[in-house]
Scaffold this motif. Structure first.
Motif, PDB file in Angstrom:
ATOM      1  N   LYS A   1     -33.114 -11.426  -6.308  1.00 20.64           N
ATOM      2  CA  LYS A   1     -34.181 -10.716  -7.019  1.00 20.64           C
ATOM      3  C   LYS A   1     -34.375  -9.333  -6.435  1.00 20.64           C
TER       4      LYS A   1
ATOM      5  N   CYS B   1     -36.749  -6.447  -5.967  1.00 19.71           N
ATOM      6  CA  CYS B   1     -38.194  -6.185  -6.017  1.00 19.71           C
ATOM      7  C   CYS B   1     -38.516  -4.699  -5.964  1.00 19.71           C
TER       8      CYS B   1
ATOM      9  N   ASP C   1     -33.185 -15.054  -3.364  1.00 14.51           N
ATOM     10  CA  ASP C   1     -34.117 -16.121  -3.744  1.00 14.51           C
ATOM     11  C   ASP C   1     -33.447 -17.322  -4.400  1.00 14.51           C
TER      12      ASP C   1
ATOM     13  N   SER D   1     -31.643 -17.402  -9.971  1.00 14.04           N
ATOM     14  CA  SER D   1     -31.105 -16.893 -11.232  1.00 14.04           C
ATOM     15  C   SER D   1     -29.589 -17.030 -11.219  1.00 14.04           C
TER      16      SER D   1
END
Length: 290
Positions: free
Chosen positions: A221, A223, A230, A233
């Motif tokens: 991810k 940010c 993380d 996905s």
């Protein structure tokens, strides 16, 4: 030679489908070792059922192999008992520290904290890895981290550090391609001249192919001010590109799709594993003995 991380929401569905005509075509499943340390109970029973259908890889997050305080004896004994019961395909953990002395107590940070890449840290890591291997009576694989801080006193590059570890202990290396890419993206946030893909290819080129026991692929991810590993996905195109490079370097190494947060339908994981398997079959150099 692809597998998936087998997490609780998918226990029942995978077992059900593994017994039917549409059995998922997986080479192995991987679980977090610490989830199965209990003496008995439902979790261990489920793992035994999974082991009846697929080879199992045990991936730990708690040995804290880089800790100067050493490996926790209780943790190692639970792992040894689990290894004896399950007879896993592989056992792995991370090149990190988590245990340390605080006053008159030894505490565990419950995190994968990065270690410096210098000789003293290598001595600690090698001694702990050797202790684990001696107790388990087998080699283990050690994974590179996604790290969000650097140590100022590191005096060697991470691939050199891990290569020396493998040479000294005979351990394998678990190369997490996504972790390498996450670290490169975060490095670019500090230095705009960093080319993430080029630096990752250089990292992969510096690792001895014969030491690589497994590859991990995952999502991450962005940010904005930091990129987080993380596992939430699909694998993105640049990481697939790096995987192609790794296959050319290392051959058809067993590859895992990791997905630990915001878990999708099981078919999404199977689709990712199938893509890894297709690439390995078409792009890999001849298999390298590990």
């Amino acid at each position: 030679m692809a597998g998936i991380g087998w997490r609780h929401p998918h226990y029942g569905e995978l077992l059900q489908r593994a017994e039917g005509p549409q059995r998922p075509a997986l080479d192995f499943i991987e679980v977090h070792s610490e989830n199965f340390f209990a003496e008995g109970g439902a979790a261990l029973a489920v793992l035994a059922q999974g082991r009846a259908h697929y080879p199992v890889s045990l991936h730990g997050v708690g040995l804290a192999l880089g800790s100067a305080a050493g490996v926790d004896a209780w943790h190692l004994e639970q792992l040894a008992r689990l290894v004896q019961r399950i007879e896993p395909l592989r056992v792995s953990d991370h090149a990190c520290f988590a245990r340390g002395h605080f006053g008159d107590q030894t505490v565990h940070a419950a995190d994968l904290l990065p270690i410096p890449f210098h000789r003293e840290a290598l001595d600690v890591l090698a001694a702990n890895v050797q202790r684990v291997q001696d107790r388990l009576k087998r080699t283990i694989a050690v994974e590179n981290l996604s790290a969000y801080i650097d140590w100022n006193d590191s005096d060697m590059a991470e691939p050199d550090f891990l290569s020396r570890l493998a040479s000294r202990t005979g351990c394998g290396l678990l190369v997490d391609v996504n972790n390498i890419y996450v670290n490169a993206l975060n490095a670019r946030l500090q230095d705009a001249t960093v080319d993430p893909l080029a630096s990752c290819r250089d990292w992969l080129d510096a690792i001895p192919a014969a030491a690589v026991a497994e590859i991990h692929l995952a999502g991450h991810k962005d940010c904005g001010d930091i990129v987080i590993d993380d596992h939430g996905s699909r694998v993105i195109a640049p990481v697939w590109a790096l995987y192609r490079h790794a296959l050319a370097r290392f051959g058809r190494v067993p590859t895992l799709i990791e997905w630990d947060t915001e878990l999708p339908a099981l078919d999404v994981l199977l689709d990712e594993a199938a893509q890894a398997d297709r690439l390995a079959r078409t792009l890999a150099a001849p298999e390298v003995a590990t």
